[in-house]
Design a protein around this motif. Structure first.
Motif, PDB file in Angstrom:
ATOM      1  N   HIS A  43      35.875  44.657  41.563  1.00 28.08           N
ATOM      2  CA  HIS A  43      37.175  44.264  42.098  1.00 28.08           C
ATOM      3  C   HIS A  43      37.419  44.754  43.522  1.00 28.08           C
ATOM      4  N   ASP A  44      36.422  45.404  44.132  1.00 25.60           N
ATOM      5  CA  ASP A  44      36.538  45.804  45.539  1.00 25.60           C
ATOM      6  C   ASP A  44      36.538  44.562  46.423  1.00 25.60           C
ATOM      7  N   LEU A  45      37.184  44.679  47.552  1.00 25.10           N
ATOM      8  CA  LEU A  45      37.279  43.558  48.487  1.00 25.10           C
ATOM      9  C   LEU A  45      35.937  43.287  49.154  1.00 25.10           C
ATOM     10  N   GLU A  64      37.088  39.062  46.126  1.00 23.83           N
ATOM     11  CA  GLU A  64      36.514  40.272  45.550  1.00 23.83           C
ATOM     12  C   GLU A  64      34.987  40.192  45.491  1.00 23.83           C
ATOM     13  N   GLN A  65      34.359  41.364  45.402  1.00 20.60           N
ATOM     14  CA  GLN A  65      32.902  41.456  45.309  1.00 20.60           C
ATOM     15  C   GLN A  65      32.366  40.611  44.145  1.00 20.60           C
TER      16      GLN A  65
END
Length: 149
Positions: A43-45, A64-65
């Motif tokens: 869920h990291d950008l 998101e990643q």
């Protein structure tokens, strides 16, 4: 937020850390150039996409990643990309389609042909595809239409 010093005053007020890359370059180059030891979570950008979408009003969309990773793997599977392939990076680096073209090649072990800023003539296009043995080229319909003509 990364920016340039001459643009800083035109930015809206923000609580984000602002780095003026040009004026802080002497400090930046003193830092280590080794990879950071960071864990990337789904869920990291991955990136921010600006679009007007269906509303016509500009807005930022957070990608998101996991979304980027899933899309790249889908492209690799769909085109059955392998190390023997060569993918043409045709889209401008300002468009997110370029990420699809670049990362699908890199993540599959395929070669990547970077087009650069110039738009190739039909003859140059044919020459480059032949010279580099391009097997995958994702082209916008308008350019493809002119090639077919």
């Amino acid at each position: 937020m990364l920016t340039q010093a001459h643009l800083y005053t035109s930015l809206p007020n923000t609580e984000a850390q602002v780095v003026c890359v040009d004026s802080e370059l002497p400090s930046i180059v003193t830092h280590s150039s080794t990879n950071l030891n960071l864990a990337i979570r789904p869920h990291d950008l991955a990136y921010l996409l600006y679009t007007s979408g269906s509303t016509g009003l500009p807005k930022g969309v957070l990608i998101e990643q996991a979304a980027l990773t899933n899309h790249i793997h889908s492209i690799i599977d769909t085109y059955q990309l392998a190390s023997a392939d060569c993918v043409l990076q045709f889209a401008s680096l300002m468009f997110d389609v370029s990420l699809e073209q670049i990362f699908s090649a890199l993540c599959s072990g395929a070669s990547l042909l970077l087009r650069g800023n110039e738009l190739w003539s039909h003859q140059e296009f044919q020459s480059q595809l032949t010279k580099h043995r391009v097997t995958v080229a994702d082209l916008p319909p308008a350019y493809l239409h002119t090639l077919v003509e």
